[in-house]
Design a protein around this motif. Structure first.
Motif, mmCIF file in Angstrom:
data_model
loop_
_atom_site.group_PDB
_atom_site.id
_atom_site.type_symbol
_atom_site.label_atom_id
_atom_site.label_comp_id
_atom_site.label_asym_id
_atom_site.label_seq_id
_atom_site.Cartn_x
_atom_site.Cartn_y
_atom_site.Cartn_z
ATOM 1 N N THR A 36 -29.845 -59.508 53.144
ATOM 2 C CA THR A 36 -30.160 -58.736 54.349
ATOM 3 C C THR A 36 -30.548 -59.658 55.499
ATOM 4 N N LEU A 37 -31.382 -60.647 55.215
ATOM 5 C CA LEU A 37 -31.802 -61.574 56.265
ATOM 6 C C LEU A 37 -30.651 -62.452 56.743
ATOM 7 N N ASN A 38 -29.725 -62.787 55.853
ATOM 8 C CA ASN A 38 -28.552 -63.556 56.277
ATOM 9 C C ASN A 38 -27.744 -62.778 57.315
ATOM 10 N N ARG A 39 -27.560 -61.481 57.072
ATOM 11 C CA ARG A 39 -26.795 -60.664 58.010
ATOM 12 C C ARG A 39 -27.562 -60.463 59.317
ATOM 13 N N LEU A 40 -28.875 -60.319 59.218
ATOM 14 C CA LEU A 40 -29.676 -60.186 60.429
ATOM 15 C C LEU A 40 -29.659 -61.488 61.234
ATOM 16 N N ASP A 41 -29.791 -62.618 60.552
ATOM 17 C CA ASP A 41 -29.717 -63.914 61.235
ATOM 18 C C ASP A 41 -28.385 -64.078 61.972
ATOM 19 N N ALA A 42 -27.301 -63.613 61.334
ATOM 20 C CA ALA A 42 -25.983 -63.743 61.953
ATOM 21 C C ALA A 42 -25.921 -62.959 63.259
ATOM 22 N N GLU A 43 -26.504 -61.761 63.274
ATOM 23 C CA GLU A 43 -26.504 -60.970 64.504
ATOM 24 C C GLU A 43 -27.393 -61.606 65.572
ATOM 25 N N VAL A 44 -28.536 -62.114 65.156
ATOM 26 C CA VAL A 44 -29.443 -62.760 66.115
ATOM 27 C C VAL A 44 -28.804 -64.011 66.706
ATOM 28 N N ASN A 45 -28.147 -64.815 65.885
ATOM 29 C CA ASN A 45 -27.505 -66.034 66.377
ATOM 30 C C ASN A 45 -26.333 -65.714 67.301
ATOM 31 N N ARG A 46 -25.671 -64.594 67.063
ATOM 32 C CA ARG A 46 -24.520 -64.216 67.879
ATOM 33 C C ARG A 46 -24.932 -63.595 69.208
ATOM 34 N N LEU A 47 -25.964 -62.729 69.179
ATOM 35 C CA LEU A 47 -26.325 -61.954 70.362
ATOM 36 C C LEU A 47 -27.495 -62.536 71.154
ATOM 37 N N ARG A 48 -28.329 -63.348 70.508
ATOM 38 C CA ARG A 48 -29.476 -63.980 71.167
ATOM 39 C C ARG A 48 -30.395 -62.966 71.848
ATOM 40 N N PRO A 49 -30.940 -62.025 71.116
ATOM 41 C CA PRO A 49 -31.800 -61.014 71.735
ATOM 42 C C PRO A 49 -33.126 -61.593 72.200
ATOM 43 N N ARG A 50 -33.709 -60.951 73.223
ATOM 44 C CA ARG A 50 -35.076 -61.269 73.625
ATOM 45 C C ARG A 50 -36.085 -60.508 72.776
ATOM 46 N N LEU A 51 -35.652 -59.366 72.252
ATOM 47 C CA LEU A 51 -36.531 -58.495 71.476
ATOM 48 C C LEU A 51 -35.763 -57.947 70.286
ATOM 49 N N ILE A 52 -36.375 -58.020 69.114
ATOM 50 C CA ILE A 52 -35.844 -57.396 67.903
ATOM 51 C C ILE A 52 -36.786 -56.265 67.520
ATOM 52 N N ILE A 53 -36.221 -55.085 67.269
ATOM 53 C CA ILE A 53 -37.034 -53.950 66.824
ATOM 54 C C ILE A 53 -36.526 -53.514 65.458
ATOM 55 N N ALA A 54 -37.400 -53.562 64.466
ATOM 56 C CA ALA A 54 -37.096 -53.065 63.127
ATOM 57 C C ALA A 54 -37.635 -51.637 63.052
ATOM 58 N N VAL A 55 -36.725 -50.651 62.998
ATOM 59 C CA VAL A 55 -37.093 -49.254 63.203
ATOM 60 C C VAL A 55 -37.541 -48.599 61.890
ATOM 61 N N GLY A 56 -38.550 -49.172 61.254
ATOM 62 C CA GLY A 56 -39.192 -48.540 60.105
ATOM 63 C C GLY A 56 -38.550 -48.847 58.763
ATOM 64 N N ASP A 57 -39.364 -48.710 57.718
ATOM 65 C CA ASP A 57 -38.964 -49.026 56.347
ATOM 66 C C ASP A 57 -38.339 -50.416 56.269
ATOM 67 N N SER A 58 -38.982 -51.349 56.930
ATOM 68 C CA SER A 58 -38.531 -52.735 56.870
ATOM 69 C C SER A 58 -38.807 -53.332 55.502
#
Length: 230
Positions: A65-87
């Motif tokens: 799960t973290l690998n896929r999240l890292d891939a999105e973060v590295n691609r999009l470079r967000p200023r803010l990440i929101i985990a919308v519950g049941d993290s």
């Protein structure tokens, strides 16, 4: 139910003046504000099941799960990440995270904001970087774990792990999906070991208004009207 199939890539979601982009991974991207939202990571699910004497699953879902999240973060470079519950699958699972996973979450938060929205599996704060809120309100958009059908407000939520079935050229496809109804968006579960609730289930009836559509995840986003589903 109309079985005509016209499949097309359509990743854009409009909530009033805000324009979002559904990602094939199940993440939601808000380009104007550089916000990345994901729901229902359920980190530590394998550990929780083993602890409670349930099915023994390979203990790699948190890393995947973290690998896929890292891939999105590295691609999009967000200023803010929101985990919308049941993290996290429960608070004990959050407390049992390995040092490596904690370091990965710390790196994820480095140089940006990170907000953890409380969910029904993780209702309290945990000792990790970031802010812990019940609801985050950004530009008039409410991000909460469980949708509030009685509130007329723009809303992004998770909780239901929506999935949809559709038959195309004799082949039945089942995928996690976004649900878009009026000014409400329900995100698919982002976690690796997460089941799903069919969007045609009665439990979701109160959340589905006229013109409801689903955006299937996968290699690319496929947008369908509710009437096109099996």
């Amino acid at each position: 139910m109309n079985k005509a199939r016209t499949l097309q890539a359509a990743d854009q979601i409009a909530l009033s003046d805000a324009l979002f982009e559904a990602q094939p991974s199940g993440a939601l991207w808000w380009p104007e504000r550089q916000v990345l939202a994901v729901a229902d990571l359920h980190l530590g699910k394998a550990e929780r099941l083993a602890r409670e004497g349930g099915a023994l699953l390979p203990p790699y879902e948190t890393t995947e799960t973290l690998n896929r999240l890292d891939a999105e973060v590295n691609r999009l470079r967000p200023r803010l990440i929101i985990a919308v519950g049941d993290s996290f699958d429960d608070l004990s699972a959050a407390s049992a995270l390995s040092e490596e996973v904690v370091r990965r979450l710390e790196r994820l938060a480095a140089g940006r904001r990170l907000i953890w929205i409380s969910g029904n599996h993780d209702p309290g704060p945990v000792s990790l970087p970031g802010s812990h809120l019940d609801v985050a309100v950004i530009g008039g958009v409410h991000l909460r774990h469980i949708a509030k059908p009685d509130r007329p407000e723009m809303e992004i939520s998770g909780h239901f792990h929506p999935k949809a079935h559709v038959t195309v050229k004799g082949r039945r496809i089942s995928r996690r999906c976004f649900v878009v109804s009026g000014e409400r968006v329900i995100l698919p579960a982002f976690g690796t070991y997460t089941g799903g609730l069919d969007v045609t289930d009665k439990a979701m009836e109160d959340l589905l208004g006229p013109g409801c559509r689903v955006l299937l995840t996968g290699k690319k986003i496929i947008s369908l009207s509710y009437a096109q589903l099996d």
